[in-house]
Scaffold this motif. Structure first.
Motif, mmCIF file in Angstrom:
data_model
loop_
_atom_site.group_PDB
_atom_site.id
_atom_site.type_symbol
_atom_site.label_atom_id
_atom_site.label_comp_id
_atom_site.label_asym_id
_atom_site.label_seq_id
_atom_site.Cartn_x
_atom_site.Cartn_y
_atom_site.Cartn_z
ATOM 1 N N ALA A 1 84.990 33.125 34.357
ATOM 2 C CA ALA A 1 84.357 32.222 33.389
ATOM 3 C C ALA A 1 84.425 30.781 33.872
ATOM 4 O O ALA A 1 83.456 30.025 33.754
ATOM 5 N N PHE A 2 85.567 30.401 34.439
ATOM 6 C CA PHE A 2 85.708 29.037 34.957
ATOM 7 C C PHE A 2 84.757 28.799 36.124
ATOM 8 O O PHE A 2 84.099 27.756 36.221
ATOM 9 N N SER A 3 84.672 29.768 37.022
ATOM 10 C CA SER A 3 83.792 29.630 38.177
ATOM 11 C C SER A 3 82.335 29.529 37.745
ATOM 12 O O SER A 3 81.565 28.717 38.275
ATOM 13 N N SER A 4 81.939 30.331 36.758
ATOM 14 C CA SER A 4 80.559 30.289 36.269
ATOM 15 C C SER A 4 80.222 28.965 35.612
ATOM 16 O O SER A 4 79.062 28.533 35.605
ATOM 17 N N SER A 5 81.227 28.292 35.051
ATOM 18 C CA SER A 5 80.983 27.047 34.319
ATOM 19 C C SER A 5 80.489 25.919 35.213
ATOM 20 O O SER A 5 79.932 24.940 34.727
ATOM 21 N N VAL A 6 80.688 26.042 36.522
ATOM 22 C CA VAL A 6 80.259 24.957 37.426
ATOM 23 C C VAL A 6 78.765 25.030 37.738
ATOM 24 O O VAL A 6 78.239 24.144 38.404
ATOM 25 N N THR A 7 78.089 26.073 37.246
ATOM 26 C CA THR A 7 76.652 26.208 37.520
ATOM 27 C C THR A 7 75.894 24.969 37.061
ATOM 28 O O THR A 7 75.125 24.372 37.816
#
Length: 293
Positions: A11-17
């Motif tokens: 979820a954290f990684s996806s938030s940087v999109t």
């Protein structure tokens, strides 16, 4: 415990999109250019693993996943990145997370699934949350393109929901592992973006400054989240992972505050919370069952 951490990290990684997408647009890249680079690098990464695991190319699977990939990562992603030109990243993320609502609607229409009380309540929560977020967003500045940006991102959420509803059912009938389906998806999307980029001649105006952001998006918002999701799903149920994923809204908001100095008021916070709670409420029954085990 490590699988819970993997889902949270996803979820954290996806938030940087939206963060990297916004920065790349600020340096002059077009939505088409940054998406072309993003999925080109994603294709290269998935191709490496496709070769390492010695998979064989399947034309029928490529046609299906490639076409669905174009619908989701092509059309929906283009709408989302275009909407980012008019919206703050955190707000755009909140709008996009209305997609579980549209998934429920498509499941009702296409597969005749029935909605229970929790489904309906989550729909109400999500739309009320979007309403408050929209009101709160307008209080900060005179965003001339607020309506256009909102329309584009909501459209992306609807298309993404259609992708999830169809692929979610079809995946059960395919004997493919994640490595193959991901590779076929990225291959179809990359071919589409290459064709459009050449047709519009935007590929010839690519700058070296854009490459880094395309690579970051490929790694952190595409390849890593997908890998972590599959890892967490080995031990956790899909419902548990679905409950964790709305944390992306929180992470995107925090990152937007740190990087862009984005302001928040009470209405926006209430809206963010309600939209984030909608998928949790929708999966509440499964969460209780899981905790009782």
């Amino acid at each position: 415990m490590v699988h819970y951490f993997a889902a949270i990290a996803s979820a954290f990684s996806s938030s940087v999109t939206s963060i990297f997408g916004k920065i790349s647009l600020n340096v002059g890249a077009s939505a088409l250019q940054i998406l072309f680079l993003r999925f080109l690098f994603s294709l290269l990464l998935s191709f490496i693993f496709f070769l390492l695991f010695k998979r064989k190319f399947n034309l029928k699977s490529f046609i299906f996943f490639g076409f669905m990939g174009i619908i989701n990562y092509g059309i929906a992603a283009y709408f989302f990145f275009s909407g980012l030109r008019f919206l703050n990243p955190a707000y755009a993320t909140v709008l996009f997370f209305t997609n579980p609502i549209f998934v429920l609607i498509f499941q009702m229409i296409i597969y005749k699934n029935k909605m229970n009380f929790l489904n309906i309540f989550s729909v109400v929560l999500s739309f009320v949350g979007v309403f408050f977020s929209n009101i709160g967003e307008q209080k900060f500045s005179n965003f001339e393109g607020l309506f256009i940006g909102t329309f584009l991102v909501i459209s992306a959420a609807v298309i993404n929901a259609l992708f999830i509803a169809i692929v979610g059912e079809k995946l059960k009938r395919f004997s493919l592992d994640p490595i193959e389906s991901v590779f076929y998806t990225f291959l179809g999307v990359s071919i589409m973006y290459l064709f459009i980029s050449v047709l519009t001649k935007e590929i010839f105006t690519l700058k070296i400054d854009y490459v880094g952001y395309g690579l970051l998006l490929a790694i952190f918002s595409t390849f890593i989240p997908l890998t972590l999701n599959f890892f967490s799903l080995k031990k956790l149920s899909s419902h548990t992972v679905a409950i964790i994923m709305p944390l992306e809204i929180v992470f995107a908001s925090i990152l937007s505050f740190i990087i862009f100095g984005e302001s928040f008021n009470f209405l926006k916070i209430i809206g963010f919370v309600l939209v984030g709670m909608a998928p949790v409420v929708e999966n509440l029954k499964f969460a209780i069952q899981y905790l009782k085990r």
